[in-house]
Design a protein around this motif. Structure first.
Motif, PDB file in Angstrom:
ATOM      1  N   THR A 111     -63.219  43.292 -39.315  1.00  0.00           N
ATOM      2  CA  THR A 111     -64.221  43.916 -40.182  1.00  0.00           C
ATOM      3  C   THR A 111     -65.620  43.360 -39.923  1.00  0.00           C
ATOM      4  OG1 THR A 111     -63.650  42.286 -41.836  1.00  0.00           O
ATOM      5  CG2 THR A 111     -62.620  44.458 -42.053  1.00  0.00           C
ATOM      6  N   GLU A 112     -65.700  42.353 -39.038  1.00  0.00           N
ATOM      7  CA  GLU A 112     -67.001  41.764 -38.742  1.00  0.00           C
ATOM      8  C   GLU A 112     -67.167  41.666 -37.237  1.00  0.00           C
ATOM      9  OE1 GLU A 112     -68.809  39.664 -41.064  1.00  0.00           O
ATOM     10  OE2 GLU A 112     -67.504  39.975 -42.803  1.00  0.00           O
ATOM     11  N   ILE A 113     -68.380  41.863 -36.770  1.00  0.00           N
ATOM     12  CA  ILE A 113     -68.625  41.748 -35.337  1.00  0.00           C
ATOM     13  C   ILE A 113     -68.369  40.300 -34.866  1.00  0.00           C
ATOM     14  CG2 ILE A 113     -71.129  41.382 -35.637  1.00  0.00           C
ATOM     15  CD1 ILE A 113     -69.433  43.151 -32.669  1.00  0.00           C
ATOM     16  N   GLU A 114     -68.645  39.336 -35.751  1.00  0.00           N
ATOM     17  CA  GLU A 114     -68.454  37.928 -35.352  1.00  0.00           C
ATOM     18  C   GLU A 114     -67.006  37.643 -34.983  1.00  0.00           C
ATOM     19  OE1 GLU A 114     -70.294  38.911 -37.837  1.00  0.00           O
ATOM     20  OE2 GLU A 114     -72.296  38.062 -37.427  1.00  0.00           O
ATOM     21  N   THR A 115     -66.074  38.304 -35.657  1.00  0.00           N
ATOM     22  CA  THR A 115     -64.652  38.099 -35.344  1.00  0.00           C
ATOM     23  C   THR A 115     -64.376  38.568 -33.917  1.00  0.00           C
ATOM     24  OG1 THR A 115     -64.188  38.624 -37.634  1.00  0.00           O
ATOM     25  CG2 THR A 115     -62.297  38.583 -36.137  1.00  0.00           C
ATOM     26  N   ASP A 116     -64.976  39.685 -33.555  1.00  0.00           N
ATOM     27  CA  ASP A 116     -64.786  40.215 -32.208  1.00  0.00           C
ATOM     28  C   ASP A 116     -65.423  39.292 -31.168  1.00  0.00           C
ATOM     29  OD1 ASP A 116     -65.598  42.029 -29.813  1.00  0.00           O
ATOM     30  OD2 ASP A 116     -64.046  43.136 -30.880  1.00  0.00           O
ATOM     31  N   LEU A 117     -66.546  38.710 -31.514  1.00  0.00           N
ATOM     32  CA  LEU A 117     -67.193  37.799 -30.553  1.00  0.00           C
ATOM     33  C   LEU A 117     -66.363  36.532 -30.362  1.00  0.00           C
ATOM     34  CD1 LEU A 117     -70.955  38.190 -31.585  1.00  0.00           C
ATOM     35  CD2 LEU A 117     -69.740  39.308 -29.701  1.00  0.00           C
ATOM     36  N   ALA A 118     -65.611  36.169 -31.392  1.00  0.00           N
ATOM     37  CA  ALA A 118     -64.837  34.921 -31.335  1.00  0.00           C
ATOM     38  C   ALA A 118     -63.691  34.982 -30.333  1.00  0.00           C
ATOM     39  CB  ALA A 118     -64.281  34.596 -32.721  1.00  0.00           C
ATOM     40  N   ARG A 119     -63.317  36.186 -29.878  1.00  0.00           N
ATOM     41  CA  ARG A 119     -62.192  36.293 -28.932  1.00  0.00           C
ATOM     42  C   ARG A 119     -62.676  36.270 -27.492  1.00  0.00           C
ATOM     43  NH1 ARG A 119     -61.968  41.282 -26.555  1.00  0.00           N
ATOM     44  NH2 ARG A 119     -63.324  42.834 -27.512  1.00  0.00           N
ATOM     45  N   ARG A 120     -63.959  36.052 -27.274  1.00  0.00           N
ATOM     46  CA  ARG A 120     -64.513  36.219 -25.923  1.00  0.00           C
ATOM     47  C   ARG A 120     -64.434  34.946 -25.105  1.00  0.00           C
ATOM     48  NH1 ARG A 120     -66.864  41.330 -25.411  1.00  0.00           N
ATOM     49  NH2 ARG A 120     -66.290  42.439 -27.300  1.00  0.00           N
ATOM     50  N   ASP A 121     -64.768  35.087 -23.821  1.00  0.00           N
ATOM     51  CA  ASP A 121     -64.505  33.973 -22.915  1.00  0.00           C
ATOM     52  C   ASP A 121     -65.541  32.855 -22.964  1.00  0.00           C
ATOM     53  OD1 ASP A 121     -66.344  35.708 -21.811  1.00  0.00           O
ATOM     54  OD2 ASP A 121     -65.340  35.947 -19.880  1.00  0.00           O
ATOM     55  N   PHE A 122     -66.809  33.202 -22.776  1.00  0.00           N
ATOM     56  CA  PHE A 122     -67.845  32.168 -22.713  1.00  0.00           C
ATOM     57  C   PHE A 122     -68.985  32.524 -23.658  1.00  0.00           C
ATOM     58  CE2 PHE A 122     -65.654  32.348 -18.636  1.00  0.00           C
ATOM     59  CZ  PHE A 122     -65.123  31.065 -18.633  1.00  0.00           C
ATOM     60  N   THR A 123     -69.718  31.503 -24.059  1.00  0.00           N
ATOM     61  CA  THR A 123     -70.801  31.752 -25.023  1.00  0.00           C
ATOM     62  C   THR A 123     -71.788  32.780 -24.486  1.00  0.00           C
ATOM     63  OG1 THR A 123     -72.119  29.931 -24.115  1.00  0.00           O
ATOM     64  CG2 THR A 123     -70.652  29.416 -25.984  1.00  0.00           C
ATOM     65  N   ILE A 124     -72.032  32.754 -23.180  1.00  0.00           N
ATOM     66  CA  ILE A 124     -73.033  33.677 -22.625  1.00  0.00           C
ATOM     67  C   ILE A 124     -72.558  35.135 -22.701  1.00  0.00           C
ATOM     68  CG2 ILE A 124     -74.042  31.950 -21.097  1.00  0.00           C
ATOM     69  CD1 ILE A 124     -72.581  33.440 -18.752  1.00  0.00           C
ATOM     70  N   ASN A 125     -71.249  35.312 -22.926  1.00  0.00           N
ATOM     71  CA  ASN A 125     -70.703  36.676 -23.061  1.00  0.00           C
ATOM     72  C   ASN A 125     -70.347  36.996 -24.508  1.00  0.00           C
ATOM     73  OD1 ASN A 125     -70.812  37.180 -20.340  1.00  0.00           O
ATOM     74  ND2 ASN A 125     -68.714  36.508 -19.951  1.00  0.00           N
TER      75      ASN A 125
END
Ligand code: ATP
Length: 376
Positions: A111-125
């Motif tokens: 329900t939040e974009i931050e949750t989706d960002l938390a599954r990513r590989d590197f901070t720059i992505n």
């Protein structure tokens, strides 16, 4: 690396991705530009593929965009659309959990974009730019600072256990941008167990590394991190293969990524024998080279088999002006002798010993008769 000021994001976004105006107007749900496209926008680097995340229904947004063609992937609730000729991937924001190391994740909508960002590989992505409302940078992990400092930082210590392909992705970004590993990332990355991932997934990421403009550095890094074993002289060989494939006659013989990967990591195979051979006649060259996978041919050429240039340009397309029917019409019985006769004529033609249809037929018939006699 220098990144553009956040104040300039809106303008940069409009210039780099004018096609996204349509998304802004069509989306009822919050929608964000994410991943590599945000990274490249900040770096002011040309355009990259566009990934959007919608906190809502990806397929519904794709449909509203009037997508002529949408491809939906049930499992991950994603859709592809084409906007002004540009491919745009739209995904539903999601959370991921990894049931086992290296397995595909279990996903559920977020329900939040931050949750989706938390599954990513590197901070720059792991940054996002909202496409609705005021343009801003959502950067929960300090990706912009890491871009500026030139470091790759995983989001958490288990990252490479959950998904070991991230270590391969790290080599790709490190090579492309000349980035180093943040110290807390380096330890876990070096302990990555690539064996927990399927061969296909491993190979797909290695091919993406091989497709980079400067792949050698990436393979060197993977070897230095202890994750792959290079072929002896593999880096130099990969560089030579890359050069060969950038110009005729080798340019379109084989996909560059496959050949570069085989050069860097492949175990020595048929190419070694080809490279050591010095065929004295064109017919011998054809006999040696025919039937080899094109990857082996280009590797052998990179290892020094210059004669393969002529094989490629000239010899491999030499054909006879006669065929089996001509031999049968001349009285040869149908059977293996026909093939023997044609082979002999081709050999002689390749070696410049005969010219013209008549001479080919004469040689082929004589050789076929000889073969018939041997068979009794
Ligand atoms: P490129 O610049 O080479 O096109 P990219 O950074 O756009 O690469 P993609 O593989 O297209 O990368 O993936 C898009 C985004 O999805 C990445 O930027 C990253 O945020 C995320 N992503 C992709 N693969 C993974 C993964 N294995 N683990 C975590 N996040 C990933």
């Amino acid at each position: 690396m220098t990144t553009i000021p956040v104040d300039n994001l809106a303008e940069a976004l409009r210039r780099a991705h004018p096609e996204l105006d349509a998304v802004r107007a069509s989306s009822e749900a919050p929608v964000y530009l994410v991943g590599g496209a945000v990274r490249d926008l900040l770096l002011g680097r040309g355009r990259s593929d566009v990934d959007l995340v919608v906190v809502g229904d990806a397929a519904a947004l794709a449909a509203r965009l009037g997508a002529a063609k949408t491809v939906e992937h049930e499992r991950f609730a994603t859709a592809k659309v084409e906007l002004d000729g540009h491919q745009v991937d739209i995904a539903t924001a999601r959370a991921e959990t990894y049931p086992q190391p290296g397995a595909l994740p279990e996903v559920e909508p977020a329900t939040e974009i931050e949750t989706d960002l938390a599954r990513r590989d590197f901070t720059i992505n792991a940054m996002a730019v909202p496409l609705r409302g005021a343009v801003s940078l959502i950067d929960p992990y300090g990706g912009r600072a890491d871009l500026e400092a030139g470091v790759l930082r995983a989001l958490h210590a288990r990252s490479f256990i959950d998904d070991p392909t991230r270590a391969l992705r790290a080599a790709r970004y490190a090579a492309r941008f000349g980035f180093g590993l943040e110290p807390g990332t380096e330890g876990p990355l070096r302990r990555t167990d690539l064996e927990t991932v399927s061969d296909d997934r491993r190979r797909a990421d290695l091919l993406r590394l091989a497709a980079e403009p400067e792949p050698a550095r990436g393979f060197e890094l993977l070897a230095a991190w202890g994750l792959v074993e290079l072929r002896p002289e593999g880096i130099a060989l990969a560089a030579r293969v890359g050069e060969l494939l950038s110009a005729p006659p080798w340019q379109r013989v084989v996909p560059r990524d496959r050949a570069v990967l085989a050069a860097a990591l492949g175990s020595p195979g048929g190419e070694e024998r080809l490279a050591a051979a010095r065929p004295e006649r064109p017919s011998l060259a054809v006999e040696l080279a025919r039937g080899h996978d094109p990857v082996e041919l280009v590797l052998a050429r990179a290892l020094g088999a210059e004669w393969l240039d002529r094989y490629l340009i000239e010899w491999r397309s030499v054909r006879l002006e006669i065929d089996g029917d001509d031999l049968i019409a001349a009285g040869v019985r149908q059977g293996p002798a026909v093939g023997r006769g044609l082979d002999e004529a081709l050999r002689r033609k390749l070696d410049g010993e005969i010219a013209g249809r008549e001479a080919q037929l004469e040689v082929a018939v004589a050789a076929a008769r000889g073969a018939e006699r041997c068979q009794g």
